[in-house]
Write an enzyme that holds these catalytic residues in place. Sequence first.
Site: not given
Ligand code: NAI
Length: 479
Positions: A268-269, A12, A275
């Site tokens: 801002s809005v 992700g 997160c």
């Molecule tokens: P996301 O939703 O973009 O990506 C997560 C991915 O994990 C999805 O593509 C999903 O299909 C996959 N997934 C779920 N279960 C799985 C499994 N068992 N095996 C393989 N793939 C699996 O989420 P994102 O934004 O990358 O966030 C991930 C974590 O990082 C969250 O806990 C978030 O809070 C944290 N985080 C996010 C930030 C951001 O800016 N988006 C910044 C810092 C931390």
Amino acid sequence: MVIKKICCLGAGYVGGPTCSVMALKCPDITVTVVDKSKDRISQWNSDKLPIYEPGLDEVVRECRGRNLFFSTDIETAIKEADLIFISVNTPTKTFGNGKGRAADLKYVEGAARMIAEVATGNKIVVEKSTVPVRAAESILNILRANNRPGVSYQILSNPEFLAEGTAIDDLLYADRVLIGGEETPEGHAAIEELCWVYEHWISRRNIITTNTWSSELSKLAANAFLAQRISSINSLSAVCEATGADISEVARAVGLDSRIGSKFLQASVGFGGSCFQKDILNLVYICECLNLPEVAAYWQQVIDMNEYQKSRFSAKVIESLFNTVSDKQITILGFAFKKDTGDTRESPAIHVCTTLLDEGAKLHIYDPKVESSQIVDDLTHPSVTEEPEKVKNSITIHNDPYKATMGTHAIVLCTEWDEFMTLDYERIYKSMMKPAHIFDGRKILDHDSLIKIGFQVQTIGKRLARPLLARSWGSSHQA
Ligand code: NAI
């Protein structure tokens, strides 16, 4: 152990960019990013990556096929890896105990069970997802309860601090890398292994090591502090509008105090993104579970203030348009939750659009990076409307800002994209209905020159020219 192979579960916004930079900086390590979603992986393997992030394309182009791989073969990747990142989503629970607040750890648990099922040999499992304090304990319980001979695990917490829109720079030049682990010789050894990976490009001085629980809590704390600053400045923006003070002047004066600092003081809005809200709600829930209701209430206010700000801005738009937007054509400039990303999760634009749609407005939406299908999905989601067909008939998505503004009554700017600062507003003004209103929800436009052009301008935290109607009423009262 020398780490030669890394696997990341979850391709992700975090897993993709983090592992791409790791592959770029560690040519001696093979990095495989896996995901359950075939679609997502095929996008990572294509020319159009699934996420937009400045600089990401270049990094992926350089490493993909060399020491960076995207795959759906989760089993093989886990088996071969020395170190496994869990970078799966941890959304807010939408059901059952803790609904609407607690983190839903089903994906983290799913990842842990997958590792337990197929792992062979010694593995370092690294929590990169943002999780509640002591989540590592649950992961370890699952792994050790399913242990097979010859397999051993160390769990580390290594939360990610990147911000979307600046992820590549944040990763390349991280303020700090945080690694938490068990306070045992094996735990320390695992921490050293992960330090070694980061030391390929991050100075050791900027790598902090702590115990596991401090590391987990630090991530929630960092997001809570960041969001709190936004809510604090936004709360004062309401005071500015009521008094004639200017929030930009206040923010500057406050921010020049070196104890406070000037960053993250932009009114801002409201904040969005996947997160801030989720992590604070998670913190609030943890505090309630720990029987610390005062602490929970304190942090809950950060969320409440953000809701207030979004509602206040939407109400201002409606009120300024003579208290009715029914059948009015309104342009929404920007739909992403902030500039330089296509991510719309918790975007304030969704709140603004939904409020205007509920009041009967017709929306013309333009965002340089968000896909049309995403905008439709967000605005027709069951959590925001019971009438998806009506919403679909009330929105038009444009790929040109000039078309999006043609013939509309008002522009509502929801995302601070740079390109919105350099649009030809004379041309836009001419093509709009009069009086032409503009609501700058990000404080990025040159308000004086917009007023000179003829716009009725409103923004956050500053009183600008009053609407025509109010002015003429005011003068007739005085006569
Ligand atoms: P996301 O939703 O973009 O990506 C997560 C991915 O994990 C999805 O593509 C999903 O299909 C996959 N997934 C779920 N279960 C799985 C499994 N068992 N095996 C393989 N793939 C699996 O989420 P994102 O934004 O990358 O966030 C991930 C974590 O990082 C969250 O806990 C978030 O809070 C944290 N985080 C996010 C930030 C951001 O800016 N988006 C910044 C810092 C931390």
